[in-house]
Enzyme design. Sequence first.
Site, short mmCIF file in Angstrom:
data_model
loop_
_atom_site.label_atom_id
_atom_site.label_comp_id
_atom_site.label_asym_id
_atom_site.label_seq_id
_atom_site.Cartn_x
_atom_site.Cartn_y
_atom_site.Cartn_z
N ILE A 188 36.04 93.39 33.86
CA ILE A 188 34.86 92.56 34.08
C ILE A 188 35.25 91.23 34.71
O ILE A 188 36.36 90.74 34.51
CB ILE A 188 34.10 92.34 32.75
CG1 ILE A 188 32.79 91.55 32.98
CG2 ILE A 188 34.97 91.66 31.71
CD1 ILE A 188 31.89 91.49 31.76
N CYS A 189 34.32 90.68 35.49
CA CYS A 189 34.48 89.36 36.11
C CYS A 189 35.64 89.41 37.11
O CYS A 189 35.58 90.14 38.08
CB CYS A 189 34.68 88.31 35.02
SG CYS A 189 34.44 86.61 35.58
N CYS A 190 36.74 88.69 36.89
CA CYS A 190 37.90 88.75 37.77
C CYS A 190 38.88 89.84 37.36
O CYS A 190 39.90 90.04 38.03
CB CYS A 190 38.62 87.41 37.79
SG CYS A 190 37.60 86.04 38.36
#
Length: 466
Positions: free
Chosen positions: A141-143
């Site tokens: 998730i995200c980066c």
Amino acid sequence: MNICRVFSHFNCSTKFISKFLLNSERSRNFCKKCEITKSGKSALLVFTEGSGEILVAVISDILRRTGIDVSICGLCDSEPTKCSKDVVIKPDTFVRQATKYKYDVVIIPGGLEGAKKMAKDVTLGKYLTQHYKEGRLLAAICCGPLVLAANNIAPGCRLTSYPARKGDLEKIYKYVDDEIIVQDGKLLTSRAPGTAMKFALKISEILAGNVKTREVAKELLIKDERKKRTNFSNLSRIFSQACRRAVQELNYKTRLRVSPFLANVEHSRLYSEKKSQTIKENKSALIIFTEGAEEMEVVISADVLRRAEIDVVLAGLCDDKPVKCAKDLVIVPDTALEKVVNRTFSAIVLPGGMDSNQTMAKNAYFGEYLKEKEKECYIAAICSGPLVLAAHKIGQGKRITSYPALELDFHRIYKYECEDVVVDGKMITSRGPGTVFQFALKIVELLRDKKKAEEVAKLLLVQDSC
């Protein structure tokens, strides 16, 4: 009364507030709702310095509620680790130890600096590659997807991430930027802290089933706000998505192959740089917690307020030793409450967690502290936190809300409302983990302004979580 002198009582037996029925049948029933049945499934959540604390707290909490055995794993060791917004979390294990075992899912959270460190770790990279080859679920998730790209895991699959990472990933994957959760076989990805709850629920759904996942979502007050669509609009949406995917497929096939990890490109640097801003007026918040506190409410409140340039102090009620929260996440306070007892704050925040709140509610000395501070700053409480206010008669007669199961405990003392966040004068209350982003953003709005709250919400993609 000298508050500093009496704070040592917190380490001893507490003074019971006899008029408050914290041990009532309602409170016992509330605690029974939190009992967990093990699912037989396991998860490894890897993080390191610079990882996103919201992601670590939210994912571990929700998966543990669904009965999944979660190991929170440090990259280098099991020593307390400072995350991207300075919340210090103690891992359960570390990579070289954890990778001796197999898990049903391995999860890589975001935080750009944390993702860069994990992307360079050879041991983790080999383990993730083998895990995915064996057909086990891999979630990022995200980066976090940058770690997968660095190890050339699942090239060509559909995937999403934090929007600023698109340029790093679209040359390797079929990038999707109009869905908050993307599943392609055994690869699951999502976008940001604001989508972390839905992401964790999706992992739960895959491993523990729909029924248990819906129970947990309901318990946490996570709303399903997807609007009902007509058959025509559904068909239109499906057709549009199919067209976009066809274009993505064409673009992917004609794209030149490039280096799989581009975290040092210009937009990556811009993403990680902190903007130097001049704050017109210093604002501060004290978040007080102890054993049994709701980790999501502690961590999300601290993260959101710090993003709004509010000076946040995480204070242990009794001391500054590591605190085990309600779902076993261990958080290290910045200090002990007695060390900042004479300091003035713009807001005092009381997270929920029945065990933590009972400890606070039963201590007369803590009540004296709140009564003194009530006159000079905002008092904010969420979930079962308002029980502490009721026990010490803080803000009697004001409008409040709380976790729904505790409503009847407040009718004689307050004007109860069923809104997600209620503000009455200097008192702010909210309902539970599912409303904690709104709760924290409301504090930002009151201490800073609405524009700053909107900026933080946009950065976290909170508006995209619905």
